[in-house]
Motif scaffolding. Structure first.
Motif, PDB file in Angstrom:
ATOM      1  N   THR A  73      29.291  20.692  50.920  1.00  0.00           N
ATOM      2  CA  THR A  73      27.856  20.952  50.823  1.00  0.00           C
ATOM      3  C   THR A  73      27.640  22.267  50.085  1.00  0.00           C
ATOM      4  OG1 THR A  73      27.462  19.780  52.895  1.00  0.00           O
ATOM      5  CG2 THR A  73      25.751  21.294  52.160  1.00  0.00           C
ATOM      6  N   THR A  74      26.595  22.341  49.280  1.00  0.00           N
ATOM      7  CA  THR A  74      26.272  23.556  48.536  1.00  0.00           C
ATOM      8  C   THR A  74      25.119  24.292  49.221  1.00  0.00           C
ATOM      9  OG1 THR A  74      26.962  22.589  46.429  1.00  0.00           O
ATOM     10  CG2 THR A  74      25.483  24.487  46.323  1.00  0.00           C
ATOM     11  N   GLY A  75      25.332  25.558  49.502  1.00  0.00           N
ATOM     12  CA  GLY A  75      24.286  26.394  50.099  1.00  0.00           C
ATOM     13  C   GLY A  75      23.946  27.547  49.180  1.00  0.00           C
ATOM     14  N   THR A  76      22.654  27.846  49.066  1.00  0.00           N
ATOM     15  CA  THR A  76      22.196  28.929  48.194  1.00  0.00           C
ATOM     16  C   THR A  76      21.220  29.818  48.954  1.00  0.00           C
ATOM     17  OG1 THR A  76      22.322  27.386  46.325  1.00  0.00           O
ATOM     18  CG2 THR A  76      21.220  29.492  45.939  1.00  0.00           C
ATOM     19  N   SER A  88      18.617  27.310  50.793  1.00  0.00           N
ATOM     20  CA  SER A  88      18.596  25.951  50.272  1.00  0.00           C
ATOM     21  C   SER A  88      19.932  25.287  50.563  1.00  0.00           C
ATOM     22  CB  SER A  88      18.347  25.960  48.759  1.00  0.00           C
ATOM     23  OG  SER A  88      18.665  24.712  48.182  1.00  0.00           O
ATOM     24  N   ILE A  89      19.895  24.027  50.996  1.00  0.00           N
ATOM     25  CA  ILE A  89      21.107  23.261  51.265  1.00  0.00           C
ATOM     26  C   ILE A  89      21.058  21.975  50.456  1.00  0.00           C
ATOM     27  CG2 ILE A  89      22.435  22.012  53.016  1.00  0.00           C
ATOM     28  CD1 ILE A  89      21.472  24.066  55.045  1.00  0.00           C
ATOM     29  N   GLN A  90      22.135  21.719  49.712  1.00  0.00           N
ATOM     30  CA  GLN A  90      22.231  20.530  48.867  1.00  0.00           C
ATOM     31  C   GLN A  90      23.517  19.770  49.173  1.00  0.00           C
ATOM     32  OE1 GLN A  90      21.653  23.330  45.425  1.00  0.00           O
ATOM     33  NE2 GLN A  90      20.852  21.450  44.470  1.00  0.00           N
ATOM     34  N   GLU A  91      23.432  18.458  49.261  1.00  0.00           N
ATOM     35  CA  GLU A  91      24.627  17.643  49.382  1.00  0.00           C
ATOM     36  C   GLU A  91      25.347  17.531  48.046  1.00  0.00           C
ATOM     37  OE1 GLU A  91      23.563  14.670  53.052  1.00  0.00           O
ATOM     38  OE2 GLU A  91      22.936  14.061  51.042  1.00  0.00           O
ATOM     39  N   ASP A  92      24.585  17.701  46.965  1.00  0.00           N
ATOM     40  CA  ASP A  92      25.116  17.650  45.605  1.00  0.00           C
ATOM     41  C   ASP A  92      24.318  18.659  44.787  1.00  0.00           C
ATOM     42  OD1 ASP A  92      25.548  17.053  42.868  1.00  0.00           O
ATOM     43  OD2 ASP A  92      26.086  14.996  43.342  1.00  0.00           O
ATOM     44  N   PRO A  93      24.977  19.602  44.086  1.00  0.00           N
ATOM     45  CA  PRO A  93      24.237  20.616  43.320  1.00  0.00           C
ATOM     46  C   PRO A  93      23.398  20.044  42.195  1.00  0.00           C
ATOM     47  CG  PRO A  93      26.582  20.702  42.812  1.00  0.00           C
ATOM     48  CD  PRO A  93      26.438  19.786  43.981  1.00  0.00           C
ATOM     49  N   MET A  96      18.275  17.145  44.436  1.00  0.00           N
ATOM     50  CA  MET A  96      17.316  17.983  45.139  1.00  0.00           C
ATOM     51  C   MET A  96      17.873  18.394  46.505  1.00  0.00           C
ATOM     52  SD  MET A  96      14.797  18.431  43.142  1.00  0.00           S
ATOM     53  CE  MET A  96      13.594  19.105  44.273  1.00  0.00           C
ATOM     54  N   PRO A  97      17.494  19.575  46.997  1.00  0.00           N
ATOM     55  CA  PRO A  97      17.966  20.023  48.312  1.00  0.00           C
ATOM     56  C   PRO A  97      17.479  19.109  49.432  1.00  0.00           C
ATOM     57  CG  PRO A  97      17.070  21.861  47.035  1.00  0.00           C
ATOM     58  CD  PRO A  97      16.694  20.605  46.306  1.00  0.00           C
ATOM     59  N   ILE A  98      18.302  19.017  50.469  1.00  0.00           N
ATOM     60  CA  ILE A  98      17.888  18.285  51.658  1.00  0.00           C
ATOM     61  C   ILE A  98      17.173  19.205  52.643  1.00  0.00           C
ATOM     62  CG2 ILE A  98      19.740  16.583  51.451  1.00  0.00           C
ATOM     63  CD1 ILE A  98      21.269  18.188  53.605  1.00  0.00           C
ATOM     64  N   PHE A  99      17.280  20.531  52.396  1.00  0.00           N
ATOM     65  CA  PHE A  99      16.653  21.494  53.300  1.00  0.00           C
ATOM     66  C   PHE A  99      16.357  22.769  52.527  1.00  0.00           C
ATOM     67  CE2 PHE A  99      16.530  24.849  56.467  1.00  0.00           C
ATOM     68  CZ  PHE A  99      15.863  24.269  57.538  1.00  0.00           C
ATOM     69  N   VAL A 100      15.104  23.228  52.598  1.00  0.00           N
ATOM     70  CA  VAL A 100      14.694  24.494  51.976  1.00  0.00           C
ATOM     71  C   VAL A 100      13.773  25.219  52.941  1.00  0.00           C
ATOM     72  CG1 VAL A 100      13.523  25.623  50.050  1.00  0.00           C
ATOM     73  CG2 VAL A 100      14.838  23.534  49.648  1.00  0.00           C
ATOM     74  N   ILE A 101      14.029  26.500  53.169  1.00  0.00           N
ATOM     75  CA  ILE A 101      13.195  27.271  54.082  1.00  0.00           C
ATOM     76  C   ILE A 101      13.165  28.729  53.634  1.00  0.00           C
ATOM     77  CG2 ILE A 101      15.040  27.928  55.690  1.00  0.00           C
ATOM     78  CD1 ILE A 101      13.050  27.298  57.980  1.00  0.00           C
ATOM     79  N   MET A 166      16.957  26.267  41.368  1.00  0.00           N
ATOM     80  CA  MET A 166      17.800  25.082  41.504  1.00  0.00           C
ATOM     81  C   MET A 166      18.204  24.530  40.137  1.00  0.00           C
ATOM     82  SD  MET A 166      18.337  24.544  44.746  1.00  0.00           S
ATOM     83  CE  MET A 166      18.510  26.339  44.772  1.00  0.00           C
ATOM     84  N   GLN A 167      17.294  24.602  39.191  1.00  0.00           N
ATOM     85  CA  GLN A 167      17.589  24.108  37.848  1.00  0.00           C
ATOM     86  C   GLN A 167      18.640  24.983  37.162  1.00  0.00           C
ATOM     87  OE1 GLN A 167      14.424  24.336  34.946  1.00  0.00           O
ATOM     88  NE2 GLN A 167      15.065  22.419  33.993  1.00  0.00           N
ATOM     89  N   LEU A 168      18.502  26.303  37.284  1.00  0.00           N
ATOM     90  CA  LEU A 168      19.450  27.217  36.636  1.00  0.00           C
ATOM     91  C   LEU A 168      20.852  27.099  37.234  1.00  0.00           C
ATOM     92  CD1 LEU A 168      17.418  30.530  36.171  1.00  0.00           C
ATOM     93  CD2 LEU A 168      18.102  28.914  34.414  1.00  0.00           C
ATOM     94  N   LEU A 169      20.940  26.777  38.515  1.00  0.00           N
ATOM     95  CA  LEU A 169      22.228  26.782  39.196  1.00  0.00           C
ATOM     96  C   LEU A 169      22.855  25.402  39.331  1.00  0.00           C
ATOM     97  CD1 LEU A 169      21.499  29.349  42.068  1.00  0.00           C
ATOM     98  CD2 LEU A 169      22.634  29.756  39.878  1.00  0.00           C
ATOM     99  N   ARG A 170      22.364  24.425  38.596  1.00  0.00           N
ATOM    100  CA  ARG A 170      22.887  23.060  38.729  1.00  0.00           C
ATOM    101  C   ARG A 170      24.396  22.988  38.514  1.00  0.00           C
ATOM    102  NH1 ARG A 170      19.122  19.601  34.786  1.00  0.00           N
ATOM    103  NH2 ARG A 170      19.566  21.446  33.512  1.00  0.00           N
TER     104      ARG A 170
END
Length: 234
Positions: A73-76, A88-93, A96-101, A166-170
């Motif tokens: 999992t990718t965390g930012t 932000s938490i993404q299953e795939d960079p 789209m994130p599955i969780f953002v807070i 998110m776009q810059l860090l894909r």
């Protein structure tokens, strides 16, 4: 790895989002550079010194395909220096994130919490529903290194700034640095630089009411530098 249903980000009219969902190809635009080794938390703490006079810096991790496809999992963690941190938490960079807070802590205060080189973030919800998975809850009490720092609400829709990051860090699997702001210089001057720390995490599902994320060090080993915990409390 266990999967969690993606959050319903209904922003398809946003050109940035449409671009994000397309397959990543480097076209020569601005993106973080690759750099040398070291601990991610250590690098992130040094940002105020290392980025003085620099437009952008990335301090860790060459982009390597296996790191993007091994199921981790990718965390930012990112935010403007004078603003609050975003998780932000993404299953795939590339998705789209599955969780953002937005965490209830300023970026400068967050960096001070990393002084011990060990960072624990815990999010606790007291919802009564039994239908949703824990990451799908909205209202969270947030703890940092054992201390309650406030409450936050999970994003239902991402802001333009968050989409920009998110776009810059894909194509970045892990690293820490400063990103170019999507706005005019006036906003950058007012809010400070846009900093980020990005890493891969081992995801552990304890039950439908608890999940944990443990940062994977650049050498591939599980470390104790950064852990994120989600708990649903009845």
């Amino acid at each position: 790895m266990p999967s969690v249903r993606s959050s319903p980000f209904h922003q398809m009219e946003n050109p940035t989002l449409l671009s994000f969902l397309q397959k990543t190809t480097h076209t020569g635009g601005k993106k973080p550079k690759s750099g040398g080794g070291g601990g991610l938390l250590r690098m992130f703490k040094l940002l105020p010194m290392l980025t003085t006079g620099c437009k952008m810096v990335s301090l860790l991790g060459r982009q390597r395909k296996p790191l993007l496809t091994d199921g981790a999992t990718t965390g930012t963690l990112f935010g403007y220096r004078k603003g609050r941190m975003i998780l932000s938490i993404q299953e795939d960079p590339h998705r789209m994130p599955i969780f953002v807070i937005e965490l209830p802590i300023l970026t400068t205060a967050f960096q001070k919490e990393m002084a011990s080189d060990i960072l624990r973030i815990a999010l606790e919800t007291e919802t009564k529903t039994h239908k949703k998975k824990v990451l799908e809850e909205f209202v969270w009490a947030v703890y940092c290194n054992g201390r309650k720092i406030g409450y936050s609400i999970r994003r239902k829709n991402m802001t333009d700034d968050e989409l920009h990051v998110m776009q810059l860090l894909r194509g970045v699997s892990m690293g820490a640095g400063v990103l170019p702001s999507p706005w005019e210089k006036e906003k950058t001057a007012a809010d400070g630089e846009l900093t980020y720390m990005r890493a891969r995490f081992d995801r552990v599902v304890g039950s439908k009411d608890s999940e944990s994320f443990y940062m994977i060090n650049p050498d591939g080993a599980l470390g104790q530098e950064l852990s994120i915990f989600f708990l649903r409390k009845y």
